[in-house]
Design a protein around this motif. Structure first.
Motif, PDB file in Angstrom:
ATOM      1  N   SER A 134      -1.905  14.772 120.639  1.00  0.00           N
ATOM      2  CA  SER A 134      -2.403  14.715 119.257  1.00  0.00           C
ATOM      3  C   SER A 134      -1.278  14.435 118.272  1.00  0.00           C
ATOM      4  O   SER A 134      -1.266  14.965 117.159  1.00  0.00           O
ATOM      5  CB  SER A 134      -3.121  16.021 118.903  1.00  0.00           C
ATOM      6  N   LEU A 135      -0.326  13.616 118.683  1.00  0.00           N
ATOM      7  CA  LEU A 135       0.795  13.304 117.818  1.00  0.00           C
ATOM      8  C   LEU A 135       0.334  12.468 116.624  1.00  0.00           C
ATOM      9  O   LEU A 135      -0.376  11.478 116.780  1.00  0.00           O
ATOM     10  CB  LEU A 135       1.869  12.542 118.593  1.00  0.00           C
ATOM     11  N   THR A 136       0.765  12.863 115.447  1.00  0.00           N
ATOM     12  CA  THR A 136       0.425  12.141 114.224  1.00  0.00           C
ATOM     13  C   THR A 136       1.539  11.153 113.877  1.00  0.00           C
ATOM     14  O   THR A 136       2.613  11.140 114.509  1.00  0.00           O
ATOM     15  CB  THR A 136       0.227  13.118 113.066  1.00  0.00           C
ATOM     16  N   ASP A 137       1.302  10.358 112.831  1.00  0.00           N
ATOM     17  CA  ASP A 137       2.351   9.455 112.354  1.00  0.00           C
ATOM     18  C   ASP A 137       3.569  10.241 111.884  1.00  0.00           C
ATOM     19  O   ASP A 137       4.714   9.815 112.104  1.00  0.00           O
ATOM     20  CB  ASP A 137       1.815   8.599 111.207  1.00  0.00           C
ATOM     21  N   ASP A 138       3.331  11.394 111.234  1.00  0.00           N
ATOM     22  CA  ASP A 138       4.457  12.223 110.789  1.00  0.00           C
ATOM     23  C   ASP A 138       5.262  12.740 111.971  1.00  0.00           C
ATOM     24  O   ASP A 138       6.499  12.786 111.926  1.00  0.00           O
ATOM     25  CB  ASP A 138       3.945  13.410 109.959  1.00  0.00           C
ATOM     26  N   SER A 139       4.568  13.144 113.040  1.00  0.00           N
ATOM     27  CA  SER A 139       5.270  13.636 114.225  1.00  0.00           C
ATOM     28  C   SER A 139       6.131  12.551 114.848  1.00  0.00           C
ATOM     29  O   SER A 139       7.291  12.781 115.217  1.00  0.00           O
ATOM     30  CB  SER A 139       4.260  14.163 115.256  1.00  0.00           C
ATOM     31  N   LEU A 140       5.574  11.355 114.976  1.00  0.00           N
ATOM     32  CA  LEU A 140       6.346  10.239 115.541  1.00  0.00           C
ATOM     33  C   LEU A 140       7.527   9.882 114.646  1.00  0.00           C
ATOM     34  O   LEU A 140       8.611   9.538 115.142  1.00  0.00           O
ATOM     35  CB  LEU A 140       5.442   9.028 115.727  1.00  0.00           C
ATOM     36  N   MET A 141       7.336   9.979 113.330  1.00  0.00           N
ATOM     37  CA  MET A 141       8.435   9.695 112.408  1.00  0.00           C
ATOM     38  C   MET A 141       9.552  10.718 112.596  1.00  0.00           C
ATOM     39  O   MET A 141      10.743  10.361 112.630  1.00  0.00           O
ATOM     40  CB  MET A 141       7.942   9.718 110.967  1.00  0.00           C
ATOM     41  N   VAL A 142       9.191  11.988 112.726  1.00  0.00           N
ATOM     42  CA  VAL A 142      10.195  13.032 112.942  1.00  0.00           C
ATOM     43  C   VAL A 142      10.956  12.783 114.239  1.00  0.00           C
ATOM     44  O   VAL A 142      12.192  12.870 114.285  1.00  0.00           O
ATOM     45  CB  VAL A 142       9.530  14.420 112.961  1.00  0.00           C
ATOM     46  N   ILE A 143      10.228  12.455 115.296  1.00  0.00           N
ATOM     47  CA  ILE A 143      10.881  12.187 116.581  1.00  0.00           C
ATOM     48  C   ILE A 143      11.823  10.995 116.462  1.00  0.00           C
ATOM     49  O   ILE A 143      12.963  11.023 116.960  1.00  0.00           O
ATOM     50  CB  ILE A 143       9.816  11.933 117.665  1.00  0.00           C
ATOM     51  N   GLY A 144      11.379   9.945 115.791  1.00  0.00           N
ATOM     52  CA  GLY A 144      12.220   8.759 115.636  1.00  0.00           C
ATOM     53  C   GLY A 144      13.458   9.019 114.799  1.00  0.00           C
ATOM     54  O   GLY A 144      14.564   8.596 115.165  1.00  0.00           O
ATOM     55  N   VAL A 145      13.296   9.743 113.684  1.00  0.00           N
ATOM     56  CA  VAL A 145      14.436  10.005 112.792  1.00  0.00           C
ATOM     57  C   VAL A 145      15.452  10.924 113.462  1.00  0.00           C
ATOM     58  O   VAL A 145      16.664  10.639 113.442  1.00  0.00           O
ATOM     59  CB  VAL A 145      13.945  10.612 111.460  1.00  0.00           C
ATOM     60  N   THR A 146      14.985  12.027 114.050  1.00  0.00           N
ATOM     61  CA  THR A 146      15.924  12.963 114.685  1.00  0.00           C
ATOM     62  C   THR A 146      16.625  12.309 115.878  1.00  0.00           C
ATOM     63  O   THR A 146      17.821  12.536 116.101  1.00  0.00           O
ATOM     64  CB  THR A 146      15.200  14.235 115.137  1.00  0.00           C
ATOM     65  N   SER A 147      15.901  11.489 116.625  1.00  0.00           N
ATOM     66  CA  SER A 147      16.514  10.818 117.774  1.00  0.00           C
ATOM     67  C   SER A 147      17.556   9.805 117.333  1.00  0.00           C
ATOM     68  O   SER A 147      18.640   9.704 117.930  1.00  0.00           O
ATOM     69  CB  SER A 147      15.434  10.137 118.617  1.00  0.00           C
ATOM     70  N   THR A 148      17.254   9.059 116.275  1.00  0.00           N
ATOM     71  CA  THR A 148      18.214   8.076 115.760  1.00  0.00           C
ATOM     72  C   THR A 148      19.470   8.763 115.241  1.00  0.00           C
ATOM     73  O   THR A 148      20.600   8.332 115.539  1.00  0.00           O
ATOM     74  CB  THR A 148      17.575   7.243 114.643  1.00  0.00           C
ATOM     75  N   LEU A 149      19.285   9.840 114.471  1.00  0.00           N
ATOM     76  CA  LEU A 149      20.442  10.592 113.973  1.00  0.00           C
ATOM     77  C   LEU A 149      21.271  11.146 115.129  1.00  0.00           C
ATOM     78  O   LEU A 149      22.512  11.132 115.082  1.00  0.00           O
ATOM     79  CB  LEU A 149      19.973  11.736 113.078  1.00  0.00           C
ATOM     80  N   GLY A 150      20.593  11.610 116.164  1.00  0.00           N
ATOM     81  CA  GLY A 150      21.313  12.139 117.313  1.00  0.00           C
ATOM     82  C   GLY A 150      22.146  11.090 118.013  1.00  0.00           C
ATOM     83  O   GLY A 150      23.314  11.330 118.362  1.00  0.00           O
ATOM     84  N   LEU A 151      21.582   9.908 118.229  1.00  0.00           N
ATOM     85  CA  LEU A 151      22.322   8.843 118.909  1.00  0.00           C
ATOM     86  C   LEU A 151      23.498   8.356 118.067  1.00  0.00           C
ATOM     87  O   LEU A 151      24.598   8.120 118.597  1.00  0.00           O
ATOM     88  CB  LEU A 151      21.378   7.682 119.230  1.00  0.00           C
ATOM     89  N   VAL A 152      23.284   8.202 116.767  1.00  0.00           N
ATOM     90  CA  VAL A 152      24.377   7.777 115.883  1.00  0.00           C
ATOM     91  C   VAL A 152      25.475   8.835 115.864  1.00  0.00           C
ATOM     92  O   VAL A 152      26.670   8.519 115.938  1.00  0.00           O
ATOM     93  CB  VAL A 152      23.842   7.513 114.463  1.00  0.00           C
ATOM     94  N   GLY A 153      25.078  10.103 115.779  1.00  0.00           N
ATOM     95  CA  GLY A 153      26.071  11.182 115.776  1.00  0.00           C
ATOM     96  C   GLY A 153      26.875  11.231 117.062  1.00  0.00           C
ATOM     97  O   GLY A 153      28.099  11.443 117.032  1.00  0.00           O
ATOM     98  N   MET A 154      26.212  11.037 118.192  1.00  0.00           N
ATOM     99  CA  MET A 154      26.935  11.033 119.470  1.00  0.00           C
ATOM    100  C   MET A 154      27.939   9.886 119.528  1.00  0.00           C
ATOM    101  O   MET A 154      29.040  10.038 120.062  1.00  0.00           O
ATOM    102  CB  MET A 154      25.937  10.914 120.625  1.00  0.00           C
ATOM    103  N   ALA A 155      27.565   8.736 118.982  1.00  0.00           N
ATOM    104  CA  ALA A 155      28.493   7.607 118.958  1.00  0.00           C
ATOM    105  C   ALA A 155      29.719   7.918 118.105  1.00  0.00           C
ATOM    106  O   ALA A 155      30.851   7.545 118.456  1.00  0.00           O
ATOM    107  CB  ALA A 155      27.778   6.364 118.433  1.00  0.00           C
ATOM    108  N   VAL A 156      29.518   8.632 116.991  1.00  0.00           N
ATOM    109  CA  VAL A 156      30.629   8.947 116.082  1.00  0.00           C
ATOM    110  C   VAL A 156      31.620   9.903 116.737  1.00  0.00           C
ATOM    111  O   VAL A 156      32.841   9.741 116.597  1.00  0.00           O
ATOM    112  CB  VAL A 156      30.071   9.535 114.765  1.00  0.00           C
ATOM    113  N   ILE A 157      31.129  10.900 117.450  1.00  0.00           N
ATOM    114  CA  ILE A 157      32.034  11.925 118.023  1.00  0.00           C
ATOM    115  C   ILE A 157      32.311  11.678 119.503  1.00  0.00           C
ATOM    116  O   ILE A 157      32.831  12.557 120.187  1.00  0.00           O
ATOM    117  CB  ILE A 157      31.456  13.335 117.836  1.00  0.00           C
ATOM    118  N   TRP A 158      31.995  10.491 119.988  1.00  0.00           N
ATOM    119  CA  TRP A 158      32.091  10.227 121.420  1.00  0.00           C
ATOM    120  C   TRP A 158      33.495  10.501 121.976  1.00  0.00           C
ATOM    121  O   TRP A 158      33.656  11.218 122.963  1.00  0.00           O
ATOM    122  CB  TRP A 158      31.690   8.772 121.700  1.00  0.00           C
TER     123      TRP A 158
END
Length: 288
Positions: A134-158
């Motif tokens: 029952s994922l909503t558009d807001d839920s998918l947006m949260v998953i996408g934003v947090t995942s993108t921030l996580g990947l960018v952050g990992m690249a910065v501190i790699w």
């Protein structure tokens, strides 16, 4: 042959949403899970996944099951536990895993108490085990934003993160970046778990982070390859778990984690660095 596996995703929009969410989570959580294992912090991931529950519970009381308020609450609660555990570790001279264990147990009990007192059985089940169908558009947006921030952050501190895993004493002697990399890594772990919570619930959010990472260690040695195998394992687990759940009317989130567990068990026995091949290699060497 492939129709039972991929057919449901052509027939059901909810299945497509669930698959998209779990693919994103598998890719984003793979490096976090691998580094948690390398740093011997696997139980910290579990602790943080439960630590977000009080924030989720408070947000539920205020706004119900709305995705964005619950995400804010989960993030605040997870970061609070990470900061408090770090403070205790530094100033009370207690090991980090011990302080995390203490705070996560307190957080878990508090969160369950709040939710169970005000929510019905269905809402409590969704909070604890997710509501991936029952994922909503807001839920998918949260998953996408947090995942993108996580990947960018990992690249910065790699680089400092890798250096700290290999030789933390050397990194401390030549740079102060190790401590900041560690704190940033904990923040990224919280973000990854907050995103996973939207699909998997607070109890199973850590599953797609840790099981694929543990599985990948039986197949690869180089760090980059381990992360790629972990991401692929998460995607395969999601695809198979959702298909099995759809076909047999099972709960999707536990089905995904059980498939990931089965892949781990198979890799433990049959992987390139698994139990069976590790026993066969010396015998081959002696007969050569």
């Amino acid at each position: 042959m492939w129709n039972p596996l991929v057919g449901p995703f052509f027939e059901d929009e909810a299945m497509r949403r669930a698959l998209a969410a779990t693919i994103i989570l598998s890719v984003a959580s793979a490096p976090v899970g691998v580094f948690l294992l390398l740093r011997r912090m696997s139980l910290v991931g579990d602790a943080l996944s439960h630590a977000i529950l009080p924030g989720v519970a408070v947000a539920f009381l205020v706004s119900g099951m709305a995705a964005i308020p619950m995400t804010v609450g989960a993030t605040v609660a997870g970061l609070a536990v990470a900061v408090l555990a770090g403070f205790v570790t530094r100033y009370a001279q207690q090991r980090e895993d011990s302080s995390f264990a203490a705070f996560y147990l307190i957080s878990l009990a508090l969160g369950v108490l709040i939710v169970s007192a005000k929510a019905g059985d269905l809402e409590l089940e969704h909070v604890l085990f997710g509501n991936i169908m029952s994922l909503t558009d807001d839920s998918l947006m949260v998953i996408g934003v947090t995942s993108t921030l996580g990947l960018v952050g990992m690249a910065v501190i790699w680089r400092p993160l890798v250096a700290e895993c290999l030789d933390p004493q050397f990194l401390r002697s030549v740079s102060r970046s190790g401590r900041w990399a560690h704190l940033t890594f904990l923040v990224l772990a919280v973000l990854s778990l907050v995103g996973a919570y939207q699909a998997m619930g607070s109890l199973l959010a850590v599953g797609l982070m840790m099981l694929p990472a543990a599985t990948a260690q039986f197949w690869a040695r180089r760090l980059e390859n381990v992360i790629l195998v972990a991401a692929g394992t998460g995607i395969l687990s999601s695809l198979a778990g959702l298909s099995i759940a759809y076909r047999y009317a099972l709960d999707p989130a536990p089905s995904i984690i059980l498939v990931a567990g089965a892949l781990y068990a198979a890799s433990l026995l049959l992987g390139r660095r698994g139990v069976l091949l590790a026993r066969l290699r010396p015998a081959r060497h002696r007969t050569a």
